[in-house]
Design an enzyme around this catalytic site. Sequence first.
Site, short mmCIF file in Angstrom:
data_model
loop_
_atom_site.label_atom_id
_atom_site.label_comp_id
_atom_site.label_asym_id
_atom_site.label_seq_id
_atom_site.Cartn_x
_atom_site.Cartn_y
_atom_site.Cartn_z
CG HIS A 273 42.69 35.26 37.89
ND1 HIS A 273 41.71 36.14 38.29
CD2 HIS A 273 43.12 34.64 39.02
CE1 HIS A 273 41.55 36.06 39.60
NE2 HIS A 273 42.39 35.16 40.08
CE LYS B 142 46.95 41.23 44.81
NZ LYS B 142 46.39 40.29 45.74
CG LEU C 168 48.74 42.05 34.39
CD1 LEU C 168 49.86 41.04 34.22
CD2 LEU C 168 47.62 41.79 33.42
P1 AMP Z 1 43.24 33.73 43.29
O1 AMP Z 1 42.08 33.48 42.39
O2 AMP Z 1 43.24 35.06 43.95
O3 AMP Z 1 43.48 32.57 44.25
O4 AMP Z 1 44.52 33.76 42.35
C1 AMP Z 1 44.82 32.72 41.48
C2 AMP Z 1 46.21 32.95 40.92
O5 AMP Z 1 46.25 34.20 40.23
C3 AMP Z 1 47.29 33.03 42.02
O6 AMP Z 1 48.46 32.36 41.57
C4 AMP Z 1 47.50 34.51 42.15
O7 AMP Z 1 48.78 34.86 42.64
C5 AMP Z 1 47.32 34.97 40.72
N1 AMP Z 1 46.99 36.41 40.68
C6 AMP Z 1 46.08 37.06 41.44
N2 AMP Z 1 46.10 38.38 41.17
C7 AMP Z 1 47.07 38.56 40.23
C8 AMP Z 1 47.60 39.70 39.56
N3 AMP Z 1 47.14 40.93 39.78
N4 AMP Z 1 48.59 39.52 38.64
C9 AMP Z 1 49.08 38.28 38.40
N5 AMP Z 1 48.63 37.16 39.01
C10 AMP Z 1 47.64 37.30 39.91
#
Ligand code: AMP
Length: 286
Positions: A37, A150, A177
């Site tokens: 994030h 991701k 990441l």
């Molecule tokens: P989430 O909180 O899981 O809904 O993710 C919020 C944002 O962070 C989304 O755009 C995800 O794709 C991104 N995200 C989640 N995990 C990763 C990661 N490991 N590397 C890069 N972006 C991520």
Amino acid sequence: MILFKLSKDLEDYSQKMRKSADFIGFVPTMGALHDGHLSLIVKSRQKCATTIVSIFINPTQFNNPDDFKKYPVTLEKDIYLLEKNHSDAVFLPTYEEIYGQKVIFKHYDLGYLENILEGKYRPGHFQGVCQVVDRLLNIVKPTHLFLGQKDYQQCMVIKKLIDLMPFHIDLIICPTLREPDGLAMSSRNLRLSEQQRKQATEIYRCLVFLHKHLSAGSLEPLKSKVKDYLTNNGFKVDYVEICDADSLISVSEWDGKQRLIALVATYVGEVRLIDNMLLNDSRIFE
Ligand code: AMP
């Protein structure tokens, strides 16, 4: 960092920031923040004068109520991390703030994307994603939206959504990441036991295996081999797929040229994890 709880206040703030003709970067999240994030926030800060982050665990995108109930919440730490990483504003809305008292859900025409891969195994998931992202984008009206590769299919769905918006938004897709052992960072990793955490690294190894063993011709034996390997090692696999990187249509026969992406969704114990890897081209869809 300014903390907003009311949509109207954030709307006014964002409008004021936009008036100074600067870029507004927006990073929507569900919290339990990790370096993945934070990498989106870094990208937004490089590009935009103002970076706004939202934390909202959106119930309408959870097809499994148990998954929603067990979704990790680490709000105090999240606010600390956002402050430390120089976010300008964080939006912490309630359910009512997002959806109002009388919820009327719009239906989004997502075509076949709605019923394949994540859409097939999580019915209604992408409608829920569009409901919340549509609302958030209309509050923030960012110039740039930062999402993670991701969630590759989610990026494609949101690209479709922003193409329908009455204002222009640049979509920036940021690389996944990973932990040092390759596991993709995910809020859901917090729910893994020590043993499951070790087991989960197999997902990345399988993606690397697919990358390494890709060759023109039939891809079905390769997909089956990886699926069987995961199943035999205690995973409950939803899918192991190799798809066209632009359309996400499954590819059975590869001509050696088509841009491909491998995608895996599997349970480790009760925790469902997803990951993906571009196989022959690092460009993300345009
Ligand atoms: P989430 O909180 O899981 O809904 O993710 C919020 C944002 O962070 C989304 O755009 C995800 O794709 C991104 N995200 C989640 N995990 C990763 C990661 N490991 N590397 C890069 N972006 C991520």
